[in-house]
Design an enzyme around this catalytic site. Structure first.
Site, short mmCIF file in Angstrom:
data_model
loop_
_atom_site.label_atom_id
_atom_site.label_comp_id
_atom_site.label_asym_id
_atom_site.label_seq_id
_atom_site.Cartn_x
_atom_site.Cartn_y
_atom_site.Cartn_z
CG ASP A 59 -1.96 -1.03 1.26
OD1 ASP A 59 -2.69 -1.13 0.26
OD2 ASP A 59 -2.05 -1.76 2.26
NE ARG A 81 -1.42 0.89 13.38
CZ ARG A 81 -0.55 0.36 12.54
NH1 ARG A 81 0.73 0.73 12.58
NH2 ARG A 81 -0.91 -0.53 11.65
CG ASP A 93 -4.28 -0.11 12.06
OD1 ASP A 93 -4.32 -0.10 13.31
OD2 ASP A 93 -3.87 -1.08 11.40
CB SER A 132 -3.46 -7.52 5.82
OG SER A 132 -3.18 -6.35 6.55
#
Ligand code: ARG
Length: 421
Positions: free
Chosen positions: A36, A117, A146, A197
């Protein structure tokens, strides 16, 4: 508003809002080197006609050959490729809090992706400011947690930053991205062969997608990297001992060490014995359920040991209240609200309780389980002379009779009242 079904384009060329395009001249891209973000590095330069600087944070992911990630970003036209080693800060400020909070979401997930995060967002916002960049881009989709965690954190920290989430905005699919990578001659990203993923850091590894999307199917062996299948684990148990200071482990077996090293060593030890495999269906922030595989060997052992020691050093009333605080804390972190003042409030309580969580826990690792087999603490509230059934007991058993009269009184009255109606 863009509707993916009508806008989907194979070559990833879309009609961007000209005003937005004009306002953006330099973007800080949160870059892992995966599919990505590799697509986005080229795509943002092409589509926004903007400069892109990349930003990669080492939070202990094993594949972090960060020099290579930096070189690749520069080759793909990044103006700057920032690489930040945040392992110590991650361990000491984020993982340590999670340990003290017995941090598990829905009683199963050690929050390994979730707690990284807010740290990543904070560092990105600081960099953007110091480099004079007013837009941050990330590669999260519109279905996951996320995106919420990054954007809720960035909004709280600096609401004037524009966030770009092109994978979500343009509903980019894996197929479209792979075609784009080929067309633009982008070097094969690290994860483009994997059907999964994956997100990884010091505290654990999260795996989603592919066959795992069928919750009825057992995860295939190629999902696991940190935890050995039980069939292949040693036939002899292994004991580990953790020493805690103010709620945080500071020593593994006979060796004092920092939290980063301790977690790395324990990951290998516990993983070898098949400990820390988690297969769960969880409730995502955006409302859907998802099947997740986590490998968290060190977290599984440390959380178990911590909870046991905390219980040993706390009163019955503390022990019934603390899980309520912990559960709320875990929900706030999972749900992307790490910068809400409530988190600080909860942490004040959690810190206070943990001042006394000191001592030693021994665990036995064997065939996929980590079992507490011993604990000792100067702050422990266990009293042998009270608990023993031997003659030297100091507990006055004759007091129990009167105690039971009073203790059972409301139940006796209530039960008989219900029976009579
Ligand atoms: N469901 C987990 C969480 O929300 C894991 C997310 C993993 N992320 C990923 N890009 N694979 O924390």
């Amino acid at each position: 508003m863009h509707y993916a079904t009508t806008e989907k384009k194979e070559n990833l060329i879309f009609d961007l809002d000209p005003e937005k395009k004009d306002n953006i001249d330099h973007v800080l891209l949160m870059y892992s080197g995966g599919l990505d973000t590799s697509v986005l590095l080229t795509w943002i330069q092409d589509q926004y006609e903007a400069e892109v600087s990349t930003f990669t944070i080492d939070v202990g992911q094993r594949e972090a050959h960060l020099d290579q990630v930096r070189d690749k970003a520069l080759k793909l036209g990044a103006k700057n490729a920032f690489v930040v080693d945040a392992k110590d800060e991650f361990a000491e400020d984020y993982i340590a809090k999670s340990i003290k909070a017995n941090g598990l979401y829905q009683d199963s997930y050690p929050l390994s992706t979730a707690i990284a995060r807010p740290l990543m967002s904070k560092i990105a916002v600081d960099y953007a400011k110091s480099e004079g960049i007013s837009a941050i881009a990330h590669g999260s989709t519109g279905k996951g947690n996320d995106q919420v965690r990054f954007e809720a954190s960035i909004r709280a920290l600096n609401d004037s930053i524009t966030v770009l989430a092109p994978v979500r905005e343009w509903d980019m699919s894996r197929e479209m991205e792979l075609a784009y990578v080929e067309e633009k001659n982008i070097p094969i990203p690290v994860d483009s062969e994997s059907p999964y993923s994956i997100d990884e850091n010091l505290w654990g590894r999260s795996v989603e997608c592919g066959i795992l999307e069928d919750p009825a199917e057992e995860p295939p062996e190629n999902v696991h990297e940190l935890v050995s299948p039980v069939e292949e684990t040693p036939d002899e148990p292994e004991y580990v001992e953790l020493e805690f200071k103010k709620g945080v482990p500071i020593q593994l077996n006979d060796e004092e060490m920092g939290l980063v090293d301790l977690i790395k060593k324990l990951t290998a030890l516990a993983g070898k014995h098949g400990v820390g495999m988690i297969d769960t269906v969880e409730d995502r922030i955006v409302g859907l359920k998802s099947r997740e595989i986590y490998e968290c060997p060190a977290a599984t052992v440390i959380l178990k040991a911590h909870e046991e020691l905390e219980k040993y050093c706390s009163t019955r009333h503390e022990n019934s209240f603390k899980p309520l605080v912990d559960q709320k804390w875990a929900e706030m972190i999972y749900q992307g609200l790490a910068f809400d003042p409530l988190v600080n409030d909860l942490e004040a309580y959690i810190e206070k309780v943990n001042e006394k969580v000191e001592g030693n826990v021994r665990l036995k690792l064997f065939k996929g389980s980590a079992t507490v087999v011993g604990r000792s603490s100067e702050n422990g509230l266990y009293s042998h002379s009270l608990a023993t059934y031997d003659e030297e007991s100091t507990f006055d058993q004759s007091s129990s009779e009167g105690f039971i009269d009073i203790w059972s009184l409301p139940t006796k009255v209530g039960f008989n009242r219900e029976k009579s109606v």
